[in-house]
Design a protein around this motif. Structure first.
Motif, mmCIF file in Angstrom:
data_model
loop_
_atom_site.group_PDB
_atom_site.id
_atom_site.type_symbol
_atom_site.label_atom_id
_atom_site.label_comp_id
_atom_site.label_asym_id
_atom_site.label_seq_id
_atom_site.Cartn_x
_atom_site.Cartn_y
_atom_site.Cartn_z
ATOM 1 N N CYS A 6 36.288 40.658 42.931
ATOM 2 C CA CYS A 6 36.820 41.475 44.022
ATOM 3 C C CYS A 6 37.602 40.555 44.953
ATOM 4 C CB CYS A 6 35.680 42.178 44.752
ATOM 5 S SG CYS A 6 34.752 41.076 45.807
ATOM 6 N N HIS A 8 37.103 39.600 47.954
ATOM 7 C CA HIS A 8 36.261 38.655 48.702
ATOM 8 C C HIS A 8 35.928 37.428 47.857
ATOM 9 C CE1 HIS A 8 35.177 42.734 50.347
ATOM 10 N NE2 HIS A 8 35.593 42.122 51.428
ATOM 11 N N CYS A 80 29.297 40.022 45.349
ATOM 12 C CA CYS A 80 29.762 40.662 46.571
ATOM 13 C C CYS A 80 28.995 41.965 46.763
ATOM 14 C CB CYS A 80 31.264 40.940 46.494
ATOM 15 S SG CYS A 80 31.861 41.872 47.925
ATOM 16 N N ASP A 83 31.430 45.244 47.197
ATOM 17 C CA ASP A 83 32.124 45.797 46.024
ATOM 18 C C ASP A 83 31.294 45.730 44.746
ATOM 19 O OD1 ASP A 83 34.707 46.114 47.388
ATOM 20 O OD2 ASP A 83 34.618 43.940 47.520
HETATM 21 ZN ZN LIG Z 1 34.124 42.072 47.719
#
Ligand SMILES: [Zn+2]
Ligand SMILES: [Zn+2]
Ligand SMILES: [Zn+2]
Length: 89
Positions: A6, A8, A80, A83
């Motif tokens: 994702c 991040h 994460c 997500d």
């Molecule tokens: Zn994320």
């Protein structure tokens, strides 16, 4: 586990490793934890969702630091919470 990264996780350039392989919050209150996880935003090491207090996911929700790394020796992955993103490194 599927490899589903994702934004991040992709933004992380260097992995924060745990100072100690223990949950900082559980140590304070004398609780037991299952697996330690290290926040990749501030570097705090907290316990996983299999632990009674789930400090890592509480931290992720309350302060908005979604990405953790496993602090288990030999495990090299990022997760994460926002997500459900996952990546090995
Ligand atoms: Zn994320
Ligand atoms: Zn804990
Ligand atoms: Zn944090």
């Amino acid at each position: 586990m599927s490899e589903q990264s994702c934004p991040h996780i992709e933004a992380i350039t260097s992995i924060k490793r745990p100072k100690r392989q223990e949950c900082e919050e559980c140590v304070k209150i004398g609780a037991a934890w299952v697996h330690p996880r290290t926040c990749q935003e501030c570097g705090v090491t907290l316990c996983c969702d299999s632990s009674p207090y789930q400090h890592a996911s509480k931290h992720a929700r309350s302060v908005g630091h979604p990405v953790i790394a496993s602090a288990q020796p030999g495990e090299r992955w990022l997760y994460c919470y926002a997500d459900e993103g996952f990546a090995e490194y």
